[in-house]
Design a protein around this motif. Sequence first.
Motif, PDB file in Angstrom:
ATOM      1  N   PRO A  11       0.826  -1.265  -0.148  1.00 40.44           N
ATOM      2  CA  PRO A  11       0.280   0.067  -0.139  1.00 40.44           C
ATOM      3  C   PRO A  11       0.912   1.482   0.080  1.00 40.44           C
ATOM      4  O   PRO A  11       1.036   2.282  -0.892  1.00 40.44           O
ATOM      5  CB  PRO A  11      -0.888  -0.274   1.339  1.00 40.44           C
ATOM      6  CG  PRO A  11      -0.836  -1.348   1.609  1.00 40.44           C
ATOM      7  CD  PRO A  11       0.314  -2.208   1.100  1.00 40.44           C
ATOM      8  N   LEU A  12       2.105   1.331   0.735  1.00 40.99           N
ATOM      9  CA  LEU A  12       2.508   2.378   0.009  1.00 40.99           C
ATOM     10  C   LEU A  12       3.529   2.947  -0.724  1.00 40.99           C
ATOM     11  O   LEU A  12       3.000   3.374  -1.473  1.00 40.99           O
ATOM     12  CB  LEU A  12       4.042   2.186   1.928  1.00 40.99           C
ATOM     13  CG  LEU A  12       4.749   3.030   1.697  1.00 40.99           C
ATOM     14  CD1 LEU A  12       4.046   4.271   2.289  1.00 40.99           C
ATOM     15  CD2 LEU A  12       6.124   3.341   3.007  1.00 40.99           C
ATOM     16  N   TRP A  13       3.881   1.676  -1.361  1.00 43.21           N
ATOM     17  CA  TRP A  13       4.372   2.008  -2.395  1.00 43.21           C
ATOM     18  C   TRP A  13       3.517   2.255  -3.542  1.00 43.21           C
ATOM     19  O   TRP A  13       3.426   3.455  -5.019  1.00 43.21           O
ATOM     20  CB  TRP A  13       5.432   0.326  -3.203  1.00 43.21           C
ATOM     21  CG  TRP A  13       6.449   0.108  -2.390  1.00 43.21           C
ATOM     22  CD1 TRP A  13       6.086  -1.152  -1.821  1.00 43.21           C
ATOM     23  CD2 TRP A  13       7.320   0.941  -1.664  1.00 43.21           C
ATOM     24  NE1 TRP A  13       7.180  -1.133  -1.188  1.00 43.21           N
ATOM     25  CE2 TRP A  13       8.001   0.405  -0.975  1.00 43.21           C
ATOM     26  CE3 TRP A  13       7.749   2.304  -1.917  1.00 43.21           C
ATOM     27  CZ2 TRP A  13       9.143   0.819  -0.400  1.00 43.21           C
ATOM     28  CZ3 TRP A  13       9.028   2.664  -0.743  1.00 43.21           C
ATOM     29  CH2 TRP A  13       9.268   2.413  -0.489  1.00 43.21           C
ATOM     30  N   LEU A  14       2.107   1.656  -3.719  1.00 47.33           N
ATOM     31  CA  LEU A  14       1.251   2.539  -4.414  1.00 47.33           C
ATOM     32  C   LEU A  14       1.041   3.598  -4.238  1.00 47.33           C
ATOM     33  O   LEU A  14       1.021   4.182  -5.214  1.00 47.33           O
ATOM     34  CB  LEU A  14      -0.445   1.007  -4.416  1.00 47.33           C
ATOM     35  CG  LEU A  14      -1.182   1.291  -5.164  1.00 47.33           C
ATOM     36  CD1 LEU A  14      -0.683   0.958  -6.557  1.00 47.33           C
ATOM     37  CD2 LEU A  14      -2.624   0.724  -4.647  1.00 47.33           C
ATOM     38  N   SER A  15       0.393   3.861  -2.946  1.00 48.32           N
ATOM     39  CA  SER A  15       0.359   4.938  -1.990  1.00 48.32           C
ATOM     40  C   SER A  15       1.029   6.682  -3.029  1.00 48.32           C
ATOM     41  O   SER A  15       0.904   7.629  -3.886  1.00 48.32           O
ATOM     42  CB  SER A  15       0.378   5.379  -0.474  1.00 48.32           C
ATOM     43  OG  SER A  15      -0.788   5.268  -0.881  1.00 48.32           O
TER      44      SER A  15
END
Lengths: 228, 364
Positions: A11-15
């Motif tokens: 989720p962090l990388w996607l964000s």
Amino acid sequence: MNASSTIDWFPLWLSLRVASLATVFVLTAGTFLAYVLSHKTFRGKNLLDALITLPLVLPPTVLGYYLLVLAGRVSPLGRLYEAVFGQPLVFTWQAAVVAACLHSAPIYIKAARAVLEAVDYRYEWAAHSLGASEWRTFWRVTLPLALRGLSSLATLSFARSLGDFGVTIMVAGNIPGRTQTLSVAIFDAVESGNGRLARVLVLVISAVALALLWSANLVTRAPRGSAA
Amino acid sequence: MNRIEARLVKRLPAAQDSPAFELNVHLEAQPGITALFGPSGSGKTLTLNCIAGFMRPDKGRILVDDQIYFDAAAGVHVPPQQRRCGYIFQDHALFPHMTVRDNLRFAASVAGSKGRGLNQHRRLNELLETFELSDLAGRKPEQLSGGQKQRAALARILVTEPRILLLDEPTRGLDARLRESFYAVLRKTRDRLQVPILLVTHDLEECFELADSVCVMERGAFLQCGLRDSVFHKPASLEIARWLGIYNVAPAEIEALDPGRNTSRLRMLGYEIDGPYLPGHLLGDRGYFCVRQSEVTVSAPDNGKSHNQLVLNVVDRNPCPRGIHIAFEHDFAAVVSEAEYQPLRGHERLKLHIPARAVYFIAK
């Protein structure tokens, strides 16, 4: 088992990816719109301004609903997108980019308009009287003089793109490993009682946002002449 | 030879801090310096902005040579980019993010016509040299003094080989020494370019120093236009004379006219004043006697009484750049040098001598 092995950082990388792309789009189209609003007079200018501000005041669910209707698989826009990119837009991470744009564009455009209006018109007049076209004047005079203001806005815009929740969950959904952004993941963690994950993700996004705002302040406070 | 002919009508609606305003002028300018001279708010800068194309007049026509820049009736409005007007702004408007050389290079790359590369480089160097900017070429505008900025701004517009020059109060904020050196540069530019130069100023001395022609402007209209000396020596109305501030003015009546001897006599403030013949006027005409302050000489009063002398009460005396400025009753004034002033010191009343040739009459 240590902590990192149990935490999914997707989720962090996607964000970050979503926010980066959204910022690129907002900077390009938003700066153009802000220039038009600050330098042109035309019929319907106030209406355009109101339309741009609208996402700021509408509930995210309403925006999400509009997007689903406008870009859904049965809509003309949605079908066009599918024909070009070979996949539908809704419930993909690309839809999260659209949601993030919608979240950050109104504020960026409003502030960028003010920054562009603050550029002394005499420099632009001087460039025109030297024979420079409007395009050239924009690139060589207006933009460099507005650069510091705009780059601090770009940082803010990026930070704001990171934080969208409502529209994202409406149009991109909550598919772990595919469309689950950080803010959605936090919601998901709290819902499913995973308190530790929620705490870690909350701290991470807070730290990222703080760092961004701090660096934006550094840009605006840089000594005169160093950014331009 | 380039010349400007412009008829301009432009209405500005009343705004928060200013009442409604109408500009309505007919301007003709030949190569050389034409000063638009008037108080602030008289529409001088607005006139420049219309000619440069930054503002669109409501009515009228602007011709430079035979090229139409603007024609309201035909709907022509050539954008400022294509007018080749060199415009010097009040604060010079040098691009603050570029060095002096880059400012010039910007202008050169736009103008484009005079070759690129080495040729252009040589030309810029020449201009930098002419304006004594060679050592400053690498500096940003904020590192320049007021006079240097001005020379840089002038050099920048000369890169484009403008068809006309528009200067908006170029010496505002400069001290006397820098003004003088700017005047020298501007005169050189005038001789070199041979294009019409419109100079906006509210400084009388600047007008005297620079202008070949003068248009006196007030409240959006020209009160008088003409060669400098004709405007300054023969103001067309009492208003202009008063406004020029270099005239002693008093109500007068024509008592005698003698075309044969080229003389006239005016009765003014109870005195008889001889002057040159006044063509176009009749005996008994009422109007105003005018004489330039610089023509009046002052002496201590004695008991003798003769023509063209009047004795007036002193109201005030103040030092000024050229000596002592003495203010008299009836709003008369004269300037005397320090040396001339010494014998006058302490007198409450002084005698004013008015040379007959300097007497000027404005009809009511």
